[in-house]
Design a protein around this motif. Structure first.
Motif, PDB file in Angstrom:
ATOM      1  N   ALA A   1     -26.442 -17.306  48.185  1.00 42.27           N
ATOM      2  CA  ALA A   1     -26.576 -15.736  47.793  1.00 42.27           C
ATOM      3  C   ALA A   1     -25.602 -15.485  46.601  1.00 42.27           C
ATOM      4  N   THR A   2     -24.594 -16.346  46.519  1.00 46.59           N
ATOM      5  CA  THR A   2     -23.422 -15.917  45.319  1.00 46.59           C
ATOM      6  C   THR A   2     -23.940 -17.249  44.297  1.00 46.59           C
ATOM      7  N   LYS A   3     -24.357 -18.407  44.567  1.00 44.88           N
ATOM      8  CA  LYS A   3     -24.705 -19.410  43.568  1.00 44.88           C
ATOM      9  C   LYS A   3     -25.720 -18.807  42.603  1.00 44.88           C
ATOM     10  N   GLY A   4     -26.522 -18.235  43.517  1.00 41.08           N
ATOM     11  CA  GLY A   4     -27.796 -17.589  42.450  1.00 41.08           C
ATOM     12  C   GLY A   4     -27.208 -16.489  41.642  1.00 41.08           C
ATOM     13  N   THR A   5     -26.417 -15.634  42.060  1.00 45.07           N
ATOM     14  CA  THR A   5     -25.953 -14.454  41.318  1.00 45.07           C
ATOM     15  C   THR A   5     -25.015 -15.265  40.060  1.00 45.07           C
ATOM     16  N   ALA A   6     -24.445 -16.279  40.244  1.00 43.92           N
ATOM     17  CA  ALA A   6     -23.508 -16.491  39.139  1.00 43.92           C
ATOM     18  C   ALA A   6     -24.508 -17.089  38.201  1.00 43.92           C
ATOM     19  N   LEU A   7     -25.433 -18.035  38.738  1.00 48.70           N
ATOM     20  CA  LEU A   7     -26.272 -18.821  37.770  1.00 48.70           C
ATOM     21  C   LEU A   7     -27.258 -17.924  37.094  1.00 48.70           C
ATOM     22  N   LEU A   8     -27.294 -16.942  37.476  1.00 50.08           N
ATOM     23  CA  LEU A   8     -28.093 -15.646  36.667  1.00 50.08           C
ATOM     24  C   LEU A   8     -27.266 -15.024  35.556  1.00 50.08           C
ATOM     25  N   GLY A   9     -25.998 -15.322  35.504  1.00 51.35           N
ATOM     26  CA  GLY A   9     -25.129 -15.036  34.454  1.00 51.35           C
ATOM     27  C   GLY A   9     -24.444 -13.672  34.832  1.00 51.35           C
ATOM     28  N   ILE A  10     -24.541 -13.386  36.084  1.00 53.47           N
ATOM     29  CA  ILE A  10     -23.800 -11.969  36.672  1.00 53.47           C
ATOM     30  C   ILE A  10     -22.237 -12.485  36.917  1.00 53.47           C
ATOM     31  N   ARG A  11     -21.360 -11.342  36.240  1.00 52.21           N
ATOM     32  CA  ARG A  11     -20.051 -11.744  36.215  1.00 52.21           C
ATOM     33  C   ARG A  11     -19.355 -10.705  37.141  1.00 52.21           C
TER      34      ARG A  11
END
Length: 236
Positions: free
Chosen positions: A88-98
């Motif tokens: 749930a957080t890895k996907g967020t980070a991999l999408l470039g969301i900071r």
């Protein structure tokens, strides 16, 4: 007979087969035998073996939606590796969301966001996406993301809407501790650990406490050489 219990005994020092387990509203003792169902009541209520087999004969078949799930021919389902909380957080980070702004965060999810280098922010009390009329096409700018950023501080946030209107709010930074702030500055907990290891190795190498490892170009050795060159001004 209907028995109304005033409350359980709340202890395990009595013999439930002999002593009272509670009392009725009029003060009479209630024993386990008074509320234990008779054999006939159990037989009339509990599912028989045949009933159980009939009810669960097709339990693995599932309904139409379950049958429509596309799977491989393997004996196990091809699930993605890792915990769903992690992804749930890895996907967020991999999408470039900071950064993520929400009304609140579940404890572990907030911690995992920080660990992946994503800053969690919370709306101020009384504000949320509905009260602010957010549609998803706004441009959001968070100010104050500098070296002066402190845990649990409030930062100014500007929301530029597609119709030209601009809204300015205060949002709370949910970086809760100083060590979490270091994780964010280094891009996440893994980056923080690796950089600290590299710094320690450079320190040992510079002081002659260890020999540089033999690695392919571009590996950790190259990083250490670069760091050592920056620190001492020359290469050995």
């Amino acid at each position: 007979m209907r028995i109304v219990l005033a409350g359980p005994r709340g202890e395990d020092s009595i013999d439930l087969t002999k002593g009272p387990i509670s009392q009725t509203l009029d003060g009479s003792n209630v024993y386990l035998k008074d509320i234990w169902p008779a054999s006939r009541e159990i037989a009339d209520t509990v599912l028989s073996c045949k009933m159980f087999q009939e009810k669960y004969a097709d339990v693995l078949k599932g309904d139409a939606r379950w049958q429509d799930v596309r799977v491989t021919e393997a004996e196990t389902y091809d699930w993605p590796a890792g915990s769903s909380r992690d992804w749930a957080t890895k996907g967020t980070a991999l999408l470039g969301i900071r950064a993520v702004i929400a009304e609140s965060f579940e404890r572990i999810h907030r911690s995992n966001l920080v660990g992946m280098g994503v800053i969690p922010f919370e709306f101020s009390p009384g504000e949320n996406r509905k009260t602010l009329g957010l549609k998803g096409d706004e441009v959001i700018t968070i100010e104050g993301l500098s070296e002066e950023l402190k845990p649990l501080s409030f930062l100014p946030c500007t929301i530029a809407c597609s119709d030209g209107t601009v809204k300015r709010i205060q949002i709370k930074c949910r970086i809760d501790t100083a060590i979490e702030l270091e994780y964010i500055k280094n891009g996440g907990v893994l980056h923080d650990v690796l950089r600290n290891l590299a710094k320690e190795k450079v320190k040992q190498w510079t002081n002659g406490q260890c020999c540089p490892p033999l690695e392919k170009p571009g590996g950790l050795t190259e990083t250490l050489r670069h760091d050592r060159h920056s620190a001492s001004g020359h290469l050995a």
